[in-house]
Design a protein around this motif. Structure first.
Motif, PDB file in Angstrom:
ATOM      1  N   LYS A 120     -42.639  23.940 -16.660  1.00  0.00           N
ATOM      2  CA  LYS A 120     -42.897  24.736 -15.461  1.00  0.00           C
ATOM      3  C   LYS A 120     -41.614  25.119 -14.748  1.00  0.00           C
ATOM      4  O   LYS A 120     -41.560  26.103 -14.021  1.00  0.00           O
ATOM      5  N   ASP A 145     -49.767  24.244 -18.688  1.00  0.00           N
ATOM      6  CA  ASP A 145     -50.112  23.379 -17.559  1.00  0.00           C
ATOM      7  C   ASP A 145     -51.625  23.507 -17.329  1.00  0.00           C
ATOM      8  O   ASP A 145     -52.158  24.620 -17.318  1.00  0.00           O
ATOM      9  N   SER A 146     -52.332  22.384 -17.191  1.00  0.00           N
ATOM     10  CA  SER A 146     -53.795  22.443 -17.219  1.00  0.00           C
ATOM     11  C   SER A 146     -54.371  23.337 -16.125  1.00  0.00           C
ATOM     12  O   SER A 146     -55.306  24.102 -16.371  1.00  0.00           O
ATOM     13  N   GLU A 147     -53.781  23.258 -14.922  1.00  0.00           N
ATOM     14  CA  GLU A 147     -54.287  24.074 -13.808  1.00  0.00           C
ATOM     15  C   GLU A 147     -54.092  25.566 -14.097  1.00  0.00           C
ATOM     16  O   GLU A 147     -54.959  26.389 -13.828  1.00  0.00           O
ATOM     17  N   ASN A 210     -45.024  17.613  -7.957  1.00  0.00           N
ATOM     18  CA  ASN A 210     -45.539  18.344  -9.120  1.00  0.00           C
ATOM     19  C   ASN A 210     -46.457  19.477  -8.679  1.00  0.00           C
ATOM     20  O   ASN A 210     -46.383  20.592  -9.193  1.00  0.00           O
ATOM     21  N   GLU A 214     -46.106  23.465  -9.185  1.00  0.00           N
ATOM     22  CA  GLU A 214     -47.205  24.253  -9.762  1.00  0.00           C
ATOM     23  C   GLU A 214     -47.607  25.431  -8.870  1.00  0.00           C
ATOM     24  O   GLU A 214     -48.022  26.477  -9.375  1.00  0.00           O
TER      25      GLU A 214
HETATM   26 MG    MG Z   1     -50.537  20.332 -14.040  1.00  0.00          MG
END
Ligand code: MG
Length: 379
Positions: A120, A145-147, A210, A214
């Protein structure tokens, strides 16, 4: 049919999970790359016998060992790593940790490749420069990144979006106050309740830095202003993120907390394929949502502030955080000192607007030096 894969940061958490997915998909692994030669990298080289194996650094004896094991497939140097990101027609999974991933991302996009982005920092540190490289080179960015993977999938289906809502697990210290946090150890901070990840990102989850990174990443990926990006604490990590549409409807993305799903989607997009992940049961979930405790976890507000300042400020946020997390892991700095170092670095730095990769790298180096000197002032 998926494209051949170039896996950067192959021995790290994202790299290993990517290789599990590659095996499951029967995808070709063209390149395995890591910062240094290691027994783990050699082992991966044996497992993927068609791959070129690149180590950016390493001592002479470490390199000799890798050549003895892998022969001509072993290649060395930072330039070789950047060249590998330009292998035509590939998907480059960038799982390098920290700001070091920036150059590889830019090289990949300039070559017109797909960047499956787990690093990221690429967008936090070099946002505008990276987007311009993508536009010039014709590459594409698919987030890992999961989000962001969740948001990417939701937006693709929904059209114009009013707001983004990123979910945060709250980390191991959700509900704790500053008195408690004063005394916490690296071991406590490394025990993440829902996700299994590398050390830096796990500490960043505990401080909420984090989530700050994000938010900045989402700003650059999806082009929304910061006041249209929200964060909500969702301890179960079942809802990976949400979007809000013009009529007030919310769309959510739900699933297991297993990074192999977003990694695989970044590889197969726009197609989907079965994953080697345990079946997800909705009935075992109680979904809860709560606001972020911004007065205890100050890093998130600092990230919004850095994001709104733009230019060099997000890179300074990231560099200060990397330095401070390392000091915390080495027990040279307390947990609350991490956000303090970030705040002081943002206050003290000379703002600029970097326009090239070289300028971004210089901003990053200066910010690290600044954070290190502030660090020696308080510990
Ligand atoms: Mg994440």
């Amino acid at each position: 049919m998926t494209r051949p894969l170039v896996v950067l940061g192959a021995t790290g958490s994202i790299g290993r999970q990517t290789l599990d997915v590659a095996e499951h998909l029967d995808a070709e692994v063209a390149v395995l790359a890591a910062r240094t030669p290691s027994p783990a990298l050699i082992e991966l080289g044996r497992r993927f016998s068609g791959a070129r194996v690149v180590a950016a650094g390493g001592t002479a004896s470490e390199r000799d060992e890798m050549v003895a094991a892998l022969g001509k497939r072993a290649v060395f140097g930072t330039d070789a790593l950047l060249d590998s990101a330009q292998t035509p027609g590939t998907t480059v999974v960038n799982g390098i940790v920290g700001a070091a991933g920036l150059r590889a991302s830019v090289a990949c996009l300039l070559a017109g490749n797909r960047l499956a982005l787990a690093n990221k920092e690429t967008l936090v540190v070099g946002g505008e420069v990276v987007l311009s490289a993508r536009d010039r080179g014709g590459g594409e960015i698919v987030p890992v990144d999961s989000e962001h993977s969740a948001l990417f999938q939701l937006i693709a289906d929904a059209g114009p979006v009013e707001r983004l809502v990123l979910t945060a697990s709250g980390g191991p210290f959700r509900g704790k106050d500053r008195d408690f946090l004063e005394e916490v150890t690296p071991e406590q901070a490394l025990a993440h309740p829902t996700w299994v990840m590398g050390d830096r990102i796990t500490i960043d989850s505990a401080t909420m830095a984090n989530k700050g990174l994000e938010v900045i990443e989402a700003h650059f990926l999806f082009g929304l202003a910061y006041d249209r990006i929200d964060v909500v604490v969702h301890p179960q990590s079942t809802v990976h993120s949400l979007i809000v549409l013009g009529d007030g409807s919310y769309l959510a993305h739900l699933g297991a907390t297993d990074m192999r799903i977003p990694i695989q989607y970044a590889i197969t997009h726009p197609e989907r394929a079965p994953t080697p992940v345990e079946p997800f049961s909705l009935l075992e979930r109680n979904l809860g949502f709560e606001p972020v405790d911004n007065s205890t976890f100050r890093a998130l507000d600092l990230a919004y502030e850095a994001g709104r300042q733009g230019g060099s400020a997000p890179a300074v946020f990231n560099a200060a955080d990397e330095i401070a997390v390392e000091a915390f892991l080495q027990r040279r700095l307390g947990f609350l000192g991490i956000s303090e170092i970030i705040e002081r670095s943002l206050e003290a730095h000379q703002w600029s607007r970097p326009g090239t990769v070289e300028e971004v790298v210089a901003v990053d180096a200066e910010a690290r030096a600044l954070a290190s000197s502030l660090l020696s002032g308080i510990c």
